[in-house]
Design a protein around this motif. Structure first.
Motif, PDB file in Angstrom:
ATOM      1  N   TRP A  30      -5.181  -6.340   5.995  1.00 36.26           N
ATOM      2  CA  TRP A  30      -5.528  -5.892   7.336  1.00 36.26           C
ATOM      3  C   TRP A  30      -5.174  -4.429   7.515  1.00 36.26           C
ATOM      4  O   TRP A  30      -4.300  -3.889   6.853  1.00 36.26           O
ATOM      5  CB  TRP A  30      -4.792  -6.736   8.359  1.00 36.26           C
ATOM      6  N   GLU A  31      -5.859  -3.765   8.443  1.00 41.04           N
ATOM      7  CA  GLU A  31      -5.558  -2.360   8.730  1.00 41.04           C
ATOM      8  C   GLU A  31      -4.192  -2.212   9.361  1.00 41.04           C
ATOM      9  O   GLU A  31      -3.501  -1.224   9.137  1.00 41.04           O
ATOM     10  CB  GLU A  31      -6.608  -1.785   9.676  1.00 41.04           C
ATOM     11  N   SER A  41      -4.788  -7.012  16.887  1.00 43.71           N
ATOM     12  CA  SER A  41      -5.881  -6.364  16.160  1.00 43.71           C
ATOM     13  C   SER A  41      -6.193  -5.037  16.829  1.00 43.71           C
ATOM     14  O   SER A  41      -6.257  -4.970  18.058  1.00 43.71           O
ATOM     15  CB  SER A  41      -7.136  -7.239  16.189  1.00 43.71           C
ATOM     16  N   ASN A  49      -9.746  -7.856  12.117  1.00 43.53           N
ATOM     17  CA  ASN A  49      -8.551  -7.042  11.943  1.00 43.53           C
ATOM     18  C   ASN A  49      -8.691  -6.005  10.838  1.00 43.53           C
ATOM     19  O   ASN A  49      -7.731  -5.377  10.465  1.00 43.53           O
ATOM     20  CB  ASN A  49      -7.315  -7.913  11.733  1.00 43.53           C
ATOM     21  N   SER A  50      -9.902  -5.837  10.318  1.00 44.43           N
ATOM     22  CA  SER A  50     -10.076  -4.785   9.330  1.00 44.43           C
ATOM     23  C   SER A  50     -11.546  -4.414   9.156  1.00 44.43           C
ATOM     24  O   SER A  50     -12.366  -5.247   8.808  1.00 44.43           O
ATOM     25  CB  SER A  50      -9.513  -5.215   7.976  1.00 44.43           C
ATOM     26  N   CYS A  52     -11.767  -1.343   7.558  1.00 44.76           N
ATOM     27  CA  CYS A  52     -11.477  -0.246   6.631  1.00 44.76           C
ATOM     28  C   CYS A  52     -11.258  -0.794   5.227  1.00 44.76           C
ATOM     29  O   CYS A  52     -10.153  -1.195   4.865  1.00 44.76           O
ATOM     30  CB  CYS A  52     -10.248   0.510   7.112  1.00 44.76           C
ATOM     31  N   HIS A  53     -12.291  -0.814   4.421  1.00 47.75           N
ATOM     32  CA  HIS A  53     -12.179  -1.385   3.082  1.00 47.75           C
ATOM     33  C   HIS A  53     -11.296  -0.557   2.160  1.00 47.75           C
ATOM     34  O   HIS A  53     -10.661  -1.102   1.261  1.00 47.75           O
ATOM     35  CB  HIS A  53     -13.572  -1.572   2.475  1.00 47.75           C
ATOM     36  N   TRP A  55      -8.512   0.792   2.886  1.00 49.82           N
ATOM     37  CA  TRP A  55      -7.140   0.366   3.134  1.00 49.82           C
ATOM     38  C   TRP A  55      -6.796  -0.840   2.267  1.00 49.82           C
ATOM     39  O   TRP A  55      -5.688  -0.995   1.782  1.00 49.82           O
ATOM     40  CB  TRP A  55      -6.970   0.033   4.611  1.00 49.82           C
ATOM     41  N   SER A  56      -7.748  -1.721   2.070  1.00 49.17           N
ATOM     42  CA  SER A  56      -7.506  -2.946   1.319  1.00 49.17           C
ATOM     43  C   SER A  56      -7.105  -2.693  -0.127  1.00 49.17           C
ATOM     44  O   SER A  56      -6.456  -3.520  -0.746  1.00 49.17           O
ATOM     45  CB  SER A  56      -8.750  -3.830   1.335  1.00 49.17           C
TER      46      SER A  56
END
Length: 68
Positions: A30-31, A41, A49-50, A52-53, A55-56
């Motif tokens: 999750w971001e 979130s 909750n994300s 932004c790939h 970040w993953s």
């Protein structure tokens, strides 16, 4: 932490922060993760909750780059 030589602290943080997400049932990172408010979130719904790939992939990047 890794840049300043605190390898042990960095590994502990990775396990606590990203590992906490996994323990809480995340199927992707999750971001924002607040272990005290798991429904939070940045998008107004716990169902999202994300977005932004990039970040993953942070944990895997750090693990590879610093050979953790």
């Amino acid at each position: 932490m890794l840049i300043t030589g605190d390898r042990e602290g960095a590994v502990k943080h990775l396990k606590s922060y990203w590992g906490g997400m996994v323990r809480d049932g995340a199927d992707r990172f999750w971001e924002l993760y607040d272990p005290h408010n798991k429904a939070f979130s940045p998008y107004g719904s716990y169902l999202i909750n994300s977005y932004c790939h990039a970040w993953s992939c942070t944990p895997t990047y750090l693990i590879r780059k610093y050979k953790l």
